[in-house]
Write a protein that holds these residues in place. Structure first.
Motif, PDB file in Angstrom:
ATOM      1  N   VAL A  17      55.408 -64.906  70.925  1.00 32.76           N
ATOM      2  CA  VAL A  17      55.024 -64.263  69.784  1.00 32.76           C
ATOM      3  C   VAL A  17      56.021 -62.969  68.927  1.00 32.76           C
ATOM      4  O   VAL A  17      56.497 -62.650  69.581  1.00 32.76           O
ATOM      5  CB  VAL A  17      54.269 -63.432  70.574  1.00 32.76           C
ATOM      6  N   THR A  19      56.829 -60.087  66.709  1.00 33.20           N
ATOM      7  CA  THR A  19      56.163 -59.227  66.202  1.00 33.20           C
ATOM      8  C   THR A  19      57.120 -58.535  64.807  1.00 33.20           C
ATOM      9  O   THR A  19      58.635 -58.267  64.943  1.00 33.20           O
ATOM     10  CB  THR A  19      55.651 -57.594  67.074  1.00 33.20           C
ATOM     11  N   ASP A  21      59.223 -55.852  62.559  1.00 30.33           N
ATOM     12  CA  ASP A  21      59.810 -55.569  62.468  1.00 30.33           C
ATOM     13  C   ASP A  21      58.888 -53.927  61.605  1.00 30.33           C
ATOM     14  O   ASP A  21      58.591 -54.354  60.437  1.00 30.33           O
ATOM     15  CB  ASP A  21      61.116 -55.308  61.533  1.00 30.33           C
ATOM     16  N   SER A  22      59.210 -52.699  62.192  1.00 33.69           N
ATOM     17  CA  SER A  22      58.501 -51.781  61.755  1.00 33.69           C
ATOM     18  C   SER A  22      58.919 -51.038  60.674  1.00 33.69           C
ATOM     19  O   SER A  22      60.578 -51.313  60.995  1.00 33.69           O
ATOM     20  CB  SER A  22      58.176 -50.494  63.504  1.00 33.69           C
ATOM     21  N   VAL A 128      53.905 -50.521  62.271  1.00 33.60           N
ATOM     22  CA  VAL A 128      54.212 -52.151  61.641  1.00 33.60           C
ATOM     23  C   VAL A 128      53.290 -53.222  61.580  1.00 33.60           C
ATOM     24  O   VAL A 128      51.651 -52.487  61.435  1.00 33.60           O
ATOM     25  CB  VAL A 128      54.019 -53.374  63.070  1.00 33.60           C
ATOM     26  N   LYS A 130      51.402 -55.786  59.354  1.00 32.53           N
ATOM     27  CA  LYS A 130      51.138 -57.823  59.754  1.00 32.53           C
ATOM     28  C   LYS A 130      49.797 -57.529  58.801  1.00 32.53           C
ATOM     29  O   LYS A 130      49.050 -57.816  59.887  1.00 32.53           O
ATOM     30  CB  LYS A 130      50.758 -57.834  61.174  1.00 32.53           C
ATOM     31  N   THR A 135      49.810 -50.708  63.283  1.00 38.74           N
ATOM     32  CA  THR A 135      49.147 -50.829  64.518  1.00 38.74           C
ATOM     33  C   THR A 135      51.044 -49.599  64.318  1.00 38.74           C
ATOM     34  O   THR A 135      52.030 -49.934  63.657  1.00 38.74           O
ATOM     35  CB  THR A 135      49.484 -51.769  65.140  1.00 38.74           C
TER      36      THR A 135
END
Length: 325
Positions: A17, A19, A21-22, A128, A130, A135
């Motif tokens: 998975v 994720t 980047d923040s 983050v 998406k 989140t």
């Protein structure tokens, strides 16, 4: 099929998975008080109204470009992400005043069922993104702050207020304690609470239009929860501890319902004056001097006006050095 006649299971493939980047954002969280008990038609109207009010405060008053903020619905409110280049002190001045003005106008136009009051939070941290899913610990922490029981109780006690504003301790330290023009440190008080995961947290709350949040006692007052450092009182690790070096935020009056001070009110003293002898106790020690601010607060030697700086204040008077609000 193997030699025993049994069917072979397909091989299990592992997937990774990825994720996103923040990125750093300023985060604004807005919740409508007493939203769920209202009829569906009223909820729809309030849902539209909270977007209008928040957009007005951010775009028209704080100067955030329409393309410079992103928002997502939260049913009873909204979550807004602002770029890290936005000034937090500008938000604490102009966004706050814009929200107050917009809510006054909205509530004057509508019947009681369609009026609204808000719990508003401001934070800064990595998020983050998406799609519509946002989140990050900063988002979660802000949601806990805005939903904390002391915040709900303060808004209930502030009958004439239109909203409350809460900040995490780190943002309060970086902005409010800086004594920037138009931001009144005495209007903020700390509150402690425990999350559902039994984590102790601290936030800071202000109520526009009030000298200090009503129903929330000053730090260190006995018999009151949620206002002192964990366990009550001020310890060496608390800003403004025994050395008396800080008076920002912690010295605000208790708001409506707080017991009046025993000393008479007098005019506010500008910063830079030495502690007057009559402000000390009978042993010549530094003490508290109660003042009434009529035309604005003196902050770092400059008089700053605004609707959040009027009313009763409590300032710390030191045996030596300047008088601090």
């Amino acid at each position: 099929m193997d030699v025993t006649g049994r069917s072979e299971s397909p091989p299990v493939r592992s997937t990774t998975v990825v994720t996103p980047d923040s990125h750093q954002y300023f985060i604004v969280l807005v919740d409508i008080e007493d939203y769920s008990p209202r009829p569906d038609a009223v909820q729809v109207a309030l849902h539209d109204a909270v977007h209008e009010v928040t957009t007005f405060a951010l775009v028209q008053r704080a100067g955030v470009t329409p393309s410079g903020h992103r928002f997502t619905d939260r049913g009873d409110g909204m979550l807004v992400l602002l770029p890290p280049t936005v000034s937090p002190t500008l938000l604490l001045r102009e966004m706050v005043r814009g929200l107050d003005d917009a809510l006054v106008e909205h509530n004057q136009k509508h019947a009681p069922d369609y009026r609204m009051r808000l719990r508003v939070g401001l934070h800064h941290g990595p998020v983050v993104r998406k799609g519509k899913l946002w989140t990050g610990s900063a988002v979660n922490d802000l949601a806990r702050l805005v939903d904390a029981d002391p915040v709900r109780k303060v808004l209930k006690a502030a009958k004439r207020a239109h909203f409350t504003l809460v900040l995490p301790e780190a943002l309060h330290e970086a902005t409010v304690r800086g004594r920037f023009p138009g931001i009144d440190p005495a209007a903020y008080l700390p509150f402690d609470f425990v999350t559902k995961h039994q984590e102790e947290r601290r936030g800071w709350i202000t109520v526009p239009g009030y000298a200090a949040p009503p129903g929330l006692a000053r730090p260190g007052e006995p018999g009151t929860k949620g206002t002192g450092r964990r366990g009550g009182g001020r310890g060496p690790d608390t800003p403004g501890g025994p050395d008396g070096d800080d008076g920002a935020g912690d010295d605000g009056a208790g708001g409506e319902g707080a017991a009046p001070p025993a000393v008479p009110a007098r005019d506010v003293l500008p910063g830079g004056l030495a502690s007057p002898p009559h402000a000390r106790n009978g042993r010549g020690e530094a003490g508290d001097l109660h003042v009434r601010v009529e035309g604005g607060d003196y902050v770092a030697g400059a008089k700053v006006g605004g609707d959040q700086v009027h009313g009763d204040k409590r300032i710390t008077v030191h045996a030596k050095g300047p008088v601090r609000l």
